[in-house]
Design a protein around this motif. Structure first.
Motif, PDB file in Angstrom:
ATOM      1  N   GLU A   1       0.809  -1.210   0.000  1.00 42.63           N
ATOM      2  CA  GLU A   1       0.000   0.000   0.000  1.00 42.63           C
ATOM      3  C   GLU A   1       0.847   1.267   0.000  1.00 42.63           C
ATOM      4  OE1 GLU A   1      -3.495   0.054   2.488  1.00 42.63           O
ATOM      5  OE2 GLU A   1      -3.447  -2.133   2.692  1.00 42.63           O
ATOM      6  N   GLU A   2       1.856   1.325   0.829  1.00 46.13           N
ATOM      7  CA  GLU A   2       2.613   2.581   0.941  1.00 46.13           C
ATOM      8  C   GLU A   2       3.518   2.824  -0.261  1.00 46.13           C
ATOM      9  OE1 GLU A   2       1.256   4.277   3.060  1.00 46.13           O
ATOM     10  OE2 GLU A   2       0.320   2.610   4.111  1.00 46.13           O
ATOM     11  N   VAL A   3       4.134   1.771  -0.780  1.00 48.22           N
ATOM     12  CA  VAL A   3       5.004   1.957  -1.942  1.00 48.22           C
ATOM     13  C   VAL A   3       4.188   2.349  -3.169  1.00 48.22           C
ATOM     14  CG1 VAL A   3       6.553   0.801  -3.563  1.00 48.22           C
ATOM     15  CG2 VAL A   3       6.846   0.465  -1.101  1.00 48.22           C
ATOM     16  N   ILE A   4       3.048   1.664  -3.390  1.00 43.22           N
ATOM     17  CA  ILE A   4       2.262   1.931  -4.598  1.00 43.22           C
ATOM     18  C   ILE A   4       1.394   3.173  -4.467  1.00 43.22           C
ATOM     19  CG2 ILE A   4       0.447   1.031  -6.110  1.00 43.22           C
ATOM     20  CD1 ILE A   4       1.548  -1.764  -5.640  1.00 43.22           C
ATOM     21  N   VAL A   5       0.607   3.258  -3.386  1.00 40.32           N
ATOM     22  CA  VAL A   5      -0.382   4.336  -3.269  1.00 40.32           C
ATOM     23  C   VAL A   5       0.242   5.668  -2.889  1.00 40.32           C
ATOM     24  CG1 VAL A   5      -2.488   5.063  -2.065  1.00 40.32           C
ATOM     25  CG2 VAL A   5      -2.200   2.697  -2.712  1.00 40.32           C
ATOM     26  N   VAL A   6       1.377   5.633  -2.215  1.00 35.76           N
ATOM     27  CA  VAL A   6       2.018   6.890  -1.822  1.00 35.76           C
ATOM     28  C   VAL A   6       3.258   7.159  -2.682  1.00 35.76           C
ATOM     29  CG1 VAL A   6       3.043   8.214   0.062  1.00 35.76           C
ATOM     30  CG2 VAL A   6       1.134   6.681   0.521  1.00 35.76           C
ATOM     31  N   GLY A   7       4.294   6.349  -2.517  1.00 38.77           N
ATOM     32  CA  GLY A   7       5.548   6.627  -3.205  1.00 38.77           C
ATOM     33  C   GLY A   7       5.413   6.673  -4.718  1.00 38.77           C
TER      34      GLY A   7
ATOM     35  N   LEU B   1      -8.212   6.546  -3.243  1.00 33.66           N
ATOM     36  CA  LEU B   1      -7.919   5.180  -3.659  1.00 33.66           C
ATOM     37  C   LEU B   1      -7.752   4.284  -2.438  1.00 33.66           C
ATOM     38  CD1 LEU B   1      -7.185   3.006  -5.712  1.00 33.66           C
ATOM     39  CD2 LEU B   1      -4.826   3.855  -5.675  1.00 33.66           C
ATOM     40  N   ARG B   2      -7.014   4.775  -1.433  1.00 34.96           N
ATOM     41  CA  ARG B   2      -6.813   3.983  -0.214  1.00 34.96           C
ATOM     42  C   ARG B   2      -8.152   3.680   0.457  1.00 34.96           C
ATOM     43  NH1 ARG B   2      -2.320   3.541   3.468  1.00 34.96           N
ATOM     44  NH2 ARG B   2      -1.251   5.240   2.377  1.00 34.96           N
ATOM     45  N   GLY B   3      -9.008   4.674   0.535  1.00 39.46           N
ATOM     46  CA  GLY B   3     -10.322   4.438   1.135  1.00 39.46           C
ATOM     47  C   GLY B   3     -11.162   3.477   0.321  1.00 39.46           C
ATOM     48  N   SER B   4     -11.074   3.578  -1.017  1.00 41.02           N
ATOM     49  CA  SER B   4     -11.966   2.802  -1.877  1.00 41.02           C
ATOM     50  C   SER B   4     -11.712   1.301  -1.806  1.00 41.02           C
ATOM     51  CB  SER B   4     -11.863   3.287  -3.326  1.00 41.02           C
ATOM     52  OG  SER B   4     -10.577   3.024  -3.862  1.00 41.02           O
ATOM     53  N   TYR B   5     -10.442   0.882  -1.645  1.00 41.21           N
ATOM     54  CA  TYR B   5     -10.235  -0.569  -1.588  1.00 41.21           C
ATOM     55  C   TYR B   5     -10.502  -1.131  -0.196  1.00 41.21           C
ATOM     56  CZ  TYR B   5      -5.294   0.713  -0.487  1.00 41.21           C
ATOM     57  OH  TYR B   5      -4.146   1.246   0.050  1.00 41.21           O
TER      58      TYR B   5
ATOM     59  N   PRO C   1     -14.715   2.376   7.559  1.00 47.99           N
ATOM     60  CA  PRO C   1     -13.329   2.135   7.161  1.00 47.99           C
ATOM     61  C   PRO C   1     -12.911   2.943   5.935  1.00 47.99           C
ATOM     62  CG  PRO C   1     -14.355   0.082   7.777  1.00 47.99           C
ATOM     63  CD  PRO C   1     -15.451   1.107   7.745  1.00 47.99           C
ATOM     64  N   PHE C   2     -13.867   3.204   5.026  1.00 44.98           N
ATOM     65  CA  PHE C   2     -13.537   4.051   3.872  1.00 44.98           C
ATOM     66  C   PHE C   2     -13.103   5.434   4.346  1.00 44.98           C
ATOM     67  CE2 PHE C   2     -15.052   7.537   1.181  1.00 44.98           C
ATOM     68  CZ  PHE C   2     -14.298   7.320   0.026  1.00 44.98           C
ATOM     69  N   ILE C   3     -13.870   6.030   5.250  1.00 43.45           N
ATOM     70  CA  ILE C   3     -13.544   7.365   5.756  1.00 43.45           C
ATOM     71  C   ILE C   3     -12.227   7.327   6.528  1.00 43.45           C
ATOM     72  CG2 ILE C   3     -14.281   9.208   7.327  1.00 43.45           C
ATOM     73  CD1 ILE C   3     -17.193   8.349   6.670  1.00 43.45           C
ATOM     74  N   GLY C   4     -12.099   6.354   7.427  1.00 41.34           N
ATOM     75  CA  GLY C   4     -10.894   6.265   8.250  1.00 41.34           C
ATOM     76  C   GLY C   4      -9.636   6.088   7.427  1.00 41.34           C
ATOM     77  N   ASN C   5      -9.692   5.218   6.415  1.00 45.04           N
ATOM     78  CA  ASN C   5      -8.513   4.979   5.596  1.00 45.04           C
ATOM     79  C   ASN C   5      -8.217   6.145   4.661  1.00 45.04           C
ATOM     80  OD1 ASN C   5      -7.214   2.105   5.832  1.00 45.04           O
ATOM     81  ND2 ASN C   5      -9.406   1.806   6.152  1.00 45.04           N
ATOM     82  N   ALA C   6      -9.265   6.854   4.219  1.00 48.71           N
ATOM     83  CA  ALA C   6      -9.043   8.046   3.400  1.00 48.71           C
ATOM     84  C   ALA C   6      -8.324   9.118   4.218  1.00 48.71           C
ATOM     85  CB  ALA C   6     -10.361   8.572   2.857  1.00 48.71           C
ATOM     86  N   VAL C   7      -8.737   9.296   5.475  1.00 46.85           N
ATOM     87  CA  VAL C   7      -8.065  10.263   6.347  1.00 46.85           C
ATOM     88  C   VAL C   7      -6.625   9.831   6.597  1.00 46.85           C
ATOM     89  CG1 VAL C   7      -8.029  11.259   8.671  1.00 46.85           C
ATOM     90  CG2 VAL C   7     -10.203  11.030   7.435  1.00 46.85           C
ATOM     91  N   MET C   8      -6.441   8.543   6.856  1.00 51.85           N
ATOM     92  CA  MET C   8      -5.091   8.009   7.026  1.00 51.85           C
ATOM     93  C   MET C   8      -4.255   8.279   5.774  1.00 51.85           C
ATOM     94  SD  MET C   8      -4.085   4.008   7.637  1.00 51.85           S
ATOM     95  CE  MET C   8      -2.457   3.349   7.297  1.00 51.85           C
ATOM     96  N   GLY C   9      -4.872   8.145   4.607  1.00 42.05           N
ATOM     97  CA  GLY C   9      -4.175   8.391   3.357  1.00 42.05           C
ATOM     98  C   GLY C   9      -3.706   9.826   3.227  1.00 42.05           C
ATOM     99  N   VAL C  10      -4.527  10.764   3.668  1.00 40.38           N
ATOM    100  CA  VAL C  10      -4.136  12.176   3.628  1.00 40.38           C
ATOM    101  C   VAL C  10      -2.938  12.410   4.546  1.00 40.38           C
ATOM    102  CG1 VAL C  10      -4.843  14.532   4.189  1.00 40.38           C
ATOM    103  CG2 VAL C  10      -6.427  13.017   2.985  1.00 40.38           C
ATOM    104  N   VAL C  11      -3.029  11.885   5.766  1.00 41.08           N
ATOM    105  CA  VAL C  11      -1.948  12.068   6.747  1.00 41.08           C
ATOM    106  C   VAL C  11      -0.642  11.462   6.225  1.00 41.08           C
ATOM    107  CG1 VAL C  11      -1.137  11.486   9.059  1.00 41.08           C
ATOM    108  CG2 VAL C  11      -3.524  12.163   8.708  1.00 41.08           C
ATOM    109  N   PHE C  12      -0.711  10.231   5.733  1.00 43.17           N
ATOM    110  CA  PHE C  12       0.495   9.556   5.248  1.00 43.17           C
ATOM    111  C   PHE C  12       1.082  10.279   4.037  1.00 43.17           C
ATOM    112  CE2 PHE C  12       0.544   4.942   6.971  1.00 43.17           C
ATOM    113  CZ  PHE C  12       0.317   5.430   8.261  1.00 43.17           C
ATOM    114  N   ALA C  13       0.224  10.741   3.139  1.00 44.75           N
ATOM    115  CA  ALA C  13       0.727  11.436   1.947  1.00 44.75           C
ATOM    116  C   ALA C  13       1.371  12.765   2.324  1.00 44.75           C
ATOM    117  CB  ALA C  13      -0.414  11.661   0.957  1.00 44.75           C
ATOM    118  N   LEU C  14       0.806  13.461   3.297  1.00 44.71           N
ATOM    119  CA  LEU C  14       1.404  14.719   3.753  1.00 44.71           C
ATOM    120  C   LEU C  14       2.776  14.474   4.376  1.00 44.71           C
ATOM    121  CD1 LEU C  14      -1.678  16.564   5.313  1.00 44.71           C
ATOM    122  CD2 LEU C  14      -0.374  17.263   3.287  1.00 44.71           C
ATOM    123  N   VAL C  15       2.875  13.410   5.173  1.00 48.63           N
ATOM    124  CA  VAL C  15       4.169  13.071   5.766  1.00 48.63           C
ATOM    125  C   VAL C  15       5.183  12.766   4.669  1.00 48.63           C
ATOM    126  CG1 VAL C  15       5.405  11.372   7.164  1.00 48.63           C
ATOM    127  CG2 VAL C  15       3.198  12.255   7.948  1.00 48.63           C
ATOM    128  N   TYR C  16       4.733  12.029   3.661  1.00 49.61           N
ATOM    129  CA  TYR C  16       5.647  11.671   2.576  1.00 49.61           C
ATOM    130  C   TYR C  16       6.113  12.893   1.791  1.00 49.61           C
ATOM    131  CZ  TYR C  16       7.505   9.707  -1.718  1.00 49.61           C
ATOM    132  OH  TYR C  16       8.326   9.420  -2.775  1.00 49.61           O
TER     133      TYR C  16
END
Length: 255
Positions: free
Chosen positions: A165-171, A194-198, A206-221
């Motif tokens: 997930e992190e290599v493909i969806v973020v990096g 995309l992270r929320g959708s799968y 879980p869609f909402i939670g993972n989408a928020v997680m996706g924003v946080v992780f992408a900002l960190v990256y």
């Protein structure tokens, strides 16, 4: 450096997603519709690690093969991210380019632990809220039988999810969307959606939670240019969920 055309990049992204998490997102939407048209979501269940055989060592073989082949799209992404240079010239390693290496293990571990704590506790609250509102299925992190290899396989599965997930969806995705001319906010939004959708097969919570997680992780990256802390955080979160449920789920009345 030899730069691929935008047309080539678009096809590349579609191929990568079609072989990996984009495919998962499509299946997830279909599974969500199936569950919603069968019974209320609150009555549904989502099992994350299923047993694949009643025979112990065949089950182990299937589990290990699943983990191995799930990592093939990651190898493809690393290949695509490897910079092409004319003969005699050398570019930056794809692993170094997205920070998927052990260049700073201590700092990556600390950041990963911090992210896991910051994401994990709110996720539990959101899951409870989703169950109460009837928009989230009951999630069973592990349905593997209790063998000597169950915990090691669950840990490997957690690491697999973190890497994929992190290599493909973020990096990878943020790199390619940037080269396609997307703004940083738009690329982050696409990555998070995309992270929320799968995860939609688990319900809307879980869609909402993972989408928020996706924003946080992408900002960190975008600030660190390293996916390793994200991989560590993701692997910790899934390990706690998978192994904790497997060892203590029945004892506390879950499963």
């Amino acid at each position: 450096m030899l730069v691929p055309s935008r047309r080539r990049l678009r096809f590349e992204v579609l191929i990568v997603l079609g072989l990996s998490l984009g495919q998962s997102a499509v299946y997830s939407v279909v599974q969500l519709l199936d569950k919603m048209t069968t019974a209320p979501l609150a009555q549904g269940t989502s099992t994350l690690n299923r047993s694949q055989s009643t025979r112990e060592y065949f089950d182990l073989t299937y589990q290990l093969l699943d983990i191995l082949f799930a990592l093939v799209p990651v190898a493809l992404v690393i290949y695509f991210l490897t910079e092409r240079w004319p003969a005699g010239e050398h570019g930056t390693s794809a692993f170094r380019r997205i920070g998927f290496n052990f260049a700073r293990p201590g700092k990556d571990l600390l950041q990963g632990l911090g992210l896991a704590a910051a994401i994990g506790i709110p996720s539990l609250a959101l899951y409870a809220a989703g169950r109460a509102l009837g928009i989230t299925t009951a999630i069973i992190p592990s349905a593997l039988d209790a063998y000597w290899w169950t915990v090691p396989v669950l840990v490997l599965s957690a690491i697999r999810h973190g890497i994929v997930e992190e290599v493909i969806v973020v990096g990878y995705l943020l790199d390619r969307l940037g080269k396609l001319g997307w703004s940083t906010p738009a690329a982050i939004a696409a990555s998070a959606l995309l992270r929320g959708s799968y995860h939609l097969y688990q319900g809307f919570g879980p869609f909402i939670g993972n989408a928020v997680m996706g924003v946080v992780f992408a900002l960190v990256y975008t600030r660190t240019k390293r996916v390793m802390p994200l991989v560590i955080a993701h692997a910790i979160l899934d390990t706690v969920a998978f192994v904790g449920f497997s060892l203590f789920g029945k004892a506390v009345g879950l499963g």
